[in-house]
Write an enzyme that holds these catalytic residues in place. Structure first.
Site, PDB file in Angstrom:
ATOM      1  N   GLU A 175      36.297  32.387  34.924  1.00 28.62           N
ATOM      2  CA  GLU A 175      37.279  31.307  35.076  1.00 28.62           C
ATOM      3  C   GLU A 175      36.571  29.972  35.223  1.00 28.62           C
ATOM      4  O   GLU A 175      35.493  29.900  35.829  1.00 28.62           O
ATOM      5  CB  GLU A 175      38.127  31.509  36.346  1.00 28.62           C
ATOM      6  N   LYS A 187      42.524  41.850  37.906  1.00 25.05           N
ATOM      7  CA  LYS A 187      42.779  40.414  37.840  1.00 25.05           C
ATOM      8  C   LYS A 187      43.047  39.957  36.409  1.00 25.05           C
ATOM      9  O   LYS A 187      43.887  39.095  36.157  1.00 25.05           O
ATOM     10  CB  LYS A 187      41.593  39.641  38.422  1.00 25.05           C
ATOM     11  N   ARG A 217      49.846  43.986  49.370  1.00 25.93           N
ATOM     12  CA  ARG A 217      49.773  44.557  50.721  1.00 25.93           C
ATOM     13  C   ARG A 217      50.057  43.468  51.734  1.00 25.93           C
ATOM     14  O   ARG A 217      50.232  42.295  51.374  1.00 25.93           O
ATOM     15  CB  ARG A 217      48.378  45.122  50.973  1.00 25.93           C
TER      16      ARG A 217
END
Length: 662
Positions: A200, A116, A292
């Site tokens: 975050e 990430k 995916r």
């Protein structure tokens, strides 16, 4: 097109891929663990190969075993499904090295988006909006605490290598940070083998909106609209829909362009999803990219009239995308929910066991069912406890919600407990019907969606009693050699007095006894001080019609000798188990002197020992089972006498783990 494709997965997604392969004339090859010898995907495939033990690490996560099966079976390509190895760079590269096509993006694309923190750095270079935070290489705990303080609270801690919400922790102060970080690191290490974290700023009351993107090897990248996934519990999606009721055309265009830019940044090929956090004012920020197919892809298929698995197969075979961005058209509204073996009234504890009965609505142009189990199959402790995905489509959102309510009302699962009643409350709740739900709403208001200790109303109980009486009478008559014999009657008639029957129901620890006089659909019923005259009651396979004190009403209802399942006027689902009329003993299941394992699993943390004094609700052990952590807490205040499990132990269900002193 490929002639032979191996599906490196199990359950619902394996069955889903197999169906498309069969339609295209491709021979499907399944793989299976010891626990899945008789699984539906094994039965549905054209051939199936064993790959190891029951645990994922011994089978579905074994790259060597899967590649060996692919080579022996002559597979030209491997479809990874989702979960397991679907976003594993090493697996994608190993397929490439073995000369087998990986039906998904290139290893470099997976690698770029697998972290990430690295993905956010890349997105910043391509002007994709980001949330303020830290995703660097320095993972020292003290340094992370400093970064958290600098970013400001509320803040969210995310495993850098993870997905699916696993390990994420919301922190609102410096004091909370160390323990939350330790929890996130422990879960991440167990789930992903990597304890690195991403910090975050937490967007309050956000929406979760993702865009389906698709790329080919001819330089084309498009998006196929969005899916709103804001209805979540503990970061796990509960309901997904498209189109989002929140987006304006302008916002949708901007987010779609950002999603395509994100895909182009990694030269993306195949199906993928770009996920955004969306603030209450419409500001959106890149969250992550899933390299995916997504679990909720059917809603996109139903509104666009396409088969995304077919697109995956064709693109992997070198064909260009069948549509340009201008040719993408969405029609109507689609919603998906997932039926799980879990108990919402016990903190959504995952369940396992044999599916003694599995009744689902008939598929149609409005209703789609994607499942990996059938009646008689067993939900095992080793994998996700999903039973089926229920997807509905209609011309607009209001009609789609009504379709979903009707479809859920037809569902019934016997064996392990299920979340059907929870989903029925969800799709009737104003926060959902008015499209004002955010990602934290369910966690803040969970009591509004779980029945808890509520009891059915008197009218509901009288309807259940009438159905039980009619069912009893029908079964007695059906079993009689002479239907005209007085012994073929179940009305309890006796010489000299009116017949009286007692209909007894239990629901959890509660018991309800209804006195009944009458027969053949005409009854006088009494429950405590409440009475009702039932007239003209008629029962069929799916409903009861009757007049209750001259007020006609219809109930969606099914009855047999074991139980009555019905929906009341508000659409709430009630299951009332039949009980002997005159023999009943209340059982105190709360206990208080011990803590037992609620299901098989592994002990990952022991937080108390013999001699410790603990408070009611204090966390004693943490258990890992069915891909989630369960906190086992003290049932009362007291002193611990004995702890029978250590960290790392695998324990069976109902084993006593902690015993309290008398």
């Amino acid at each position: 097109m490929f002639e032979r494709v191996l599906i490196a997965n199990r359950g619902e997604i394996a069955c889903r891929v197999i169906r498309t392969c069969r339609r295209l004339g491709i021979r499907s090859i399944a793989v299976y663990s010891e626990a899945d010898r008789d699984a539906q995907h094994v039965r549905l495939a054209d051939e199936a190969w064993p790959i190891g033990g029951a645990r994922p690490s011994d089978s579905y996560l074994r790259i060597d075993a899967i590649l060996d099966a692919a080579k022996k079976s002559g597979a030209q390509a491997i479809h990874p499904g989702y979960g397991f190895l679907s976003e594993n760079t090493a697996f994608s590269r190993a397929c490439q090295d073995a000369g087998i096509v990986f039906i998904g993006p290139d290893p470099e694309s997976i690698e770029a988006m697998g972290s990430k923190s690295a993905a956010k750095t890349l997105m910043a270079k391509h002007d994709v909006p980001l949330v303020p935070g830290y995703g660097g290489d320095n993972q020292d705990n003290a340094f992370l605490a400093e970064q958290a303080h600098a970013i400001g609270y509320p803040l969210i801690i995310k495993p850098s290598a993870g997905g699916g919400g696993k390990g994420m922790q919301i922190v609102r102060s410096d004091a909370e940070f160390p323990e939350a970080l330790a929890t996130a690191q422990r879960v991440a290490l167990a789930a992903f083998g990597d304890a690195s974290m991403l910090l975050e700023r937490y967007v309050e009351h956000p929406r979760h909106i993702e865009f389906q993107i698709f790329g080919d090897r001819h330089g084309h990248v498009i998006h196929l609209g969005e899916r709103e996934c804001s209805a979540q519990r503990r970061y796990q999606k509960v309901l997904e829909e498209t189109p989002s009721p929140f987006l304006t055309p302008e916002r949708r265009k901007a987010m779609g362009e950002a999603a395509v830019a994100a895909a182009r940044a990694v030269n993306y090929v195949g199906a993928g999803t770009v996920e955004f956090i969306v603030g209450p004012q419409g500001d959106f920020h890149f969250m992550e990219m899933n390299t995916r197919l997504q679990v909720e892809h059917p809603v996109t298929e139903l509104t666009h009239g396409i088969d995304l698995v077919e697109w995956q197969l064709r693109v992997a075979d070198g064909e260009p995308l069948p549509l340009t961005q201008d040719g993408v058209v969405s029609h109507g509204h689609a919603i998906e929910v997932r039926l799980y073996a879990e108990d919402p009234e016990q903190n959504f504890l995952p369940g396992s066991g044999k599916l003694q009965a599995l009744r689902l609505p008939a598929p149609s142009r409005h209703v789609r069912l994607d499942g990996g189990v059938a009646q008689g199959d067993t939900v095992t402790i080793f994998y996700d406890p999903m039973i089926a995905k229920l997807i509905v489509w209609d011309e607009d959102r209001a009609q789609a919600l009504e379709r979903l309510r009707e479809a859920l009302a037809e569902c019934e699962i016997e064996g392990p407990k299920s979340n059907i009643a929870f989903l029925e409350r969800l799709v009737r709740h104003p926060a959902v019907t008015e499209a004002r739900i955010d990602t934290g709403y369910l966690d803040r208001h969970l009591d509004e969606f779980v029945a808890g200790g509520s009891e059915p109303g008197v009218r509901t109980l009288f309807a259940a009693a009438a159905a039980a009486l009619l069912d009893d009478e029908a079964r007695v008559a059906a079993d009689a050699a002479d239907p005209h014999s007085p012994w073929a009657s179940a009305d309890a008639w006796r010489v000299g007095h009116a017949g009286r029957r007692v209909v007894a129901f239990t629901r959890g620890a509660a018991r309800f006894e209804i006195d009944a006089h009458g027969h053949s659909g005409d009854y006088r019923l009494r429950l405590g001080d409440s009475t009702c005259e039932v007239r003209g009651a008629r029962l069929d396979d799916a409903s009861l019609n009757a007049r209750f004190d001259d007020e006609a009403e219809r109930f969606n209802l099914r009855a047999d000798a074991r139980r009555v399942l019905l929906h009341d006027a508000a659409g709430r689902r009630w299951r009332l188990d039949r009980a002997p009329a005159y023999a009943w003993e209340s059982k105190d299941t709360a206990g208080g002197s011990q803590v037992v394992a609620p299901m098989p699993g592994r002990i990952v943390l022991v937080k108390a020992g013999p001699g410790d004094s603990v408070e009611e609700g204090q966390e004693l052990l943490v258990m890992e089972a069915m891909k989630m952590e369960l906190a086992l807490k003290a049932p009362r205040a007291g002193t611990i006498e004995h702890v029978s499990a250590a960290q790392g132990d695998f324990v069976e269900a109902d084993v006593v783990l902690v015993r309290f002193a008398s």
